[in-house]
Design a protein around this motif. Structure first.
Motif, PDB file in Angstrom:
ATOM      1  N   CYS A 109      32.297  35.190  36.668  1.00 30.84           N
ATOM      2  CA  CYS A 109      31.880  33.834  36.304  1.00 30.84           C
ATOM      3  C   CYS A 109      32.751  32.761  36.939  1.00 30.84           C
ATOM      4  O   CYS A 109      32.481  31.567  36.760  1.00 30.84           O
ATOM      5  N   LEU A 123      35.686  31.915  36.041  1.00 34.15           N
ATOM      6  CA  LEU A 123      36.328  31.182  34.955  1.00 34.15           C
ATOM      7  C   LEU A 123      37.607  31.910  34.562  1.00 34.15           C
ATOM      8  O   LEU A 123      37.554  32.970  33.920  1.00 34.15           O
ATOM      9  N   GLY A 163      33.206  27.516  23.994  1.00 31.65           N
ATOM     10  CA  GLY A 163      32.486  27.589  25.265  1.00 31.65           C
ATOM     11  C   GLY A 163      31.379  26.566  25.363  1.00 31.65           C
ATOM     12  O   GLY A 163      31.131  26.012  26.446  1.00 31.65           O
ATOM     13  N   LEU A 220      31.734  24.294  28.553  1.00 36.38           N
ATOM     14  CA  LEU A 220      30.853  24.640  29.664  1.00 36.38           C
ATOM     15  C   LEU A 220      29.655  23.703  29.763  1.00 36.38           C
ATOM     16  O   LEU A 220      29.214  23.375  30.866  1.00 36.38           O
ATOM     17  N   ARG A 228      34.943  23.525  34.648  1.00 39.29           N
ATOM     18  CA  ARG A 228      34.835  24.706  35.500  1.00 39.29           C
ATOM     19  C   ARG A 228      36.166  24.986  36.193  1.00 39.29           C
ATOM     20  O   ARG A 228      37.060  24.161  36.239  1.00 39.29           O
ATOM     21  N   PHE A 248      39.062  24.544  33.851  1.00 40.89           N
ATOM     22  CA  PHE A 248      38.795  25.442  32.734  1.00 40.89           C
ATOM     23  C   PHE A 248      40.063  26.190  32.343  1.00 40.89           C
ATOM     24  O   PHE A 248      40.365  26.343  31.150  1.00 40.89           O
ATOM     25  N   PRO A 287      24.849  26.506  32.317  1.00 38.95           N
ATOM     26  CA  PRO A 287      25.696  26.364  31.121  1.00 38.95           C
ATOM     27  C   PRO A 287      25.391  27.385  30.033  1.00 38.95           C
ATOM     28  O   PRO A 287      26.304  27.893  29.377  1.00 38.95           O
ATOM     29  N   LEU A 303      26.781  30.851  31.157  1.00 43.27           N
ATOM     30  CA  LEU A 303      28.240  30.875  31.097  1.00 43.27           C
ATOM     31  C   LEU A 303      28.742  30.860  29.657  1.00 43.27           C
ATOM     32  O   LEU A 303      29.723  31.544  29.327  1.00 43.27           O
ATOM     33  N   THR A 304      28.059  30.109  28.794  1.00 41.87           N
ATOM     34  CA  THR A 304      28.454  30.081  27.384  1.00 41.87           C
ATOM     35  C   THR A 304      28.237  31.438  26.729  1.00 41.87           C
ATOM     36  O   THR A 304      29.088  31.914  25.951  1.00 41.87           O
TER      37      THR A 304
END
Length: 313
Positions: free
Chosen positions: A50, A52, A98, A102, A107, A111, A204, A207-208
């Motif tokens: 990701c 992150l 998150g 996000l 990002r 992040f 989003p 990613l969440t």
């Protein structure tokens, strides 16, 4: 592919034989390593798939451990409820965090910076909320896990096999998800989020969900760690463990689930050697290693990408 499967089966067979090869204290160390391996998995999936880098995964690991310890010391029994809470509570906390980060467009480097204070906040809460967490002393010697008549995990062998079974199941499920279309969508978002969004992928949301799932994985690892060590303290939500988790992910290779677990064993063995010689040297070496990872990782990643693409560096 066939060689990887055979290597994996050989490694699993070796892990199954460990109780006949190691004394009890070494077997507890192996169980601890597998539990910490799930923390490394949560970091490496976010970082490698990701893009992150999260310094907050130790928070969810510690929450999972406290779910087991608090219920065990208060009720005098550890059953199915704390096991479920090690998944639900860390996932819920990760989902809320998150969502705001996000969906707010946080990002990459930002992040990592934003998740860094989470360990300080969680550590302060764990120390201040003494009625629940017992503050600096922590919680220890709570009852073993009991899932029913005859299913009591009160010795090193049973705890090891429980941790091994959960670790294998979680890692296998993680790999299957990463190989699915959802995993490919995460890779597309990490490569070029704007292009992925233009193709209809809700970045989003994906990613969440990934951050929430990673929090649940870390929480499961924390619960298993608490059951094995019988000790839960504020250090489990601290920055040192979070930094070690990033180091494990870096050693194992970003995005590689099984190598992340193996990296925990390698680094922990190295830690034992270093602390046996110079006890104060390990945090310094860990910091230097992390600085090296931050400086060299982008160059190494770019070189590997060019090599796969057949481009001369």
């Amino acid at each position: 592919m066939k060689a990887r499967v055979l290597a994996g089966l050989a490694a699993l067979a070796g892990l199954l034989w460990l109780p006949w090869l190691l004394p009890a204290y070494r077997l507890d160390f192996a169980a601890d390593t597998l539990a910490l391996g799930l923390l490394a998995v949560s970091v490496t999936v976010l970082w490698g798939r990701c893009d992150l880098m999260s310094f907050g995964q130790s928070v969810f690991f510690g929450i999972g451990a406290y779910c087991v310890a608090v219920i065990g010391t208060r009720s005098g029994a550890v059953g199915w409820l704390p096991l479920l809470l090690t998944v639900i509570v860390p996932a819920a906390v990760a989902g809320v965090i998150g969502y705001f980060l996000l969906y707010g467009g946080v990002r990459r480097a930002l992040f990592a910076i934003v998740t860094l204070p989470l360990t300080a906040i969680a550590g302060s809460v764990a120390l201040a909320w003494g009625d629940l967490t017992n503050g600096q002393t922590g919680l220890y010697l709570y009852p073993p896990l009991e899932l029913g008549p005859g299913l009591v995990f009160d010795d090193s062998v049973s705890r090891y096999y429980l941790t091994l079974a959960v670790c294998v199941a979680v890692c296998t499920a993680t790999v299957l998800v990463l190989r699915s279309r959802h995993g490919r969508a995460l890779s597309a978002i990490a490569t070029n989020e704007a292009k992925a969004v233009s193709l209809g992928i809700p970045a989003p949301l994906y990613l969440t969900l990934a951050f929430t799932a990673a929090g649940a994985v870390a929480g499961i690892g924390g619960g298993l760690y608490a059951l094995t060590t019988q000790v839960t303290s504020a250090e489990l939500v601290g920055l040192l463990l979070a930094t070690e988790a990033v180091a494990w992910a870096a050693v194992g290779g970003r995005g590689n689930v099984y190598r992340a677990v193996a990296a925990v064993l390698v680094v922990r063995l190295l830690q034992q050697v270093v602390t046996a010689v110079v006890p104060q040297a390990w945090p310094i070496l860990l910091g230097l290693f992390f600085v090296g990872v931050v400086l060299l990782a982008p160059r190494v990643t770019e070189a590997l990408r060019q090599r796969r693409a057949g481009v001369a560096p």
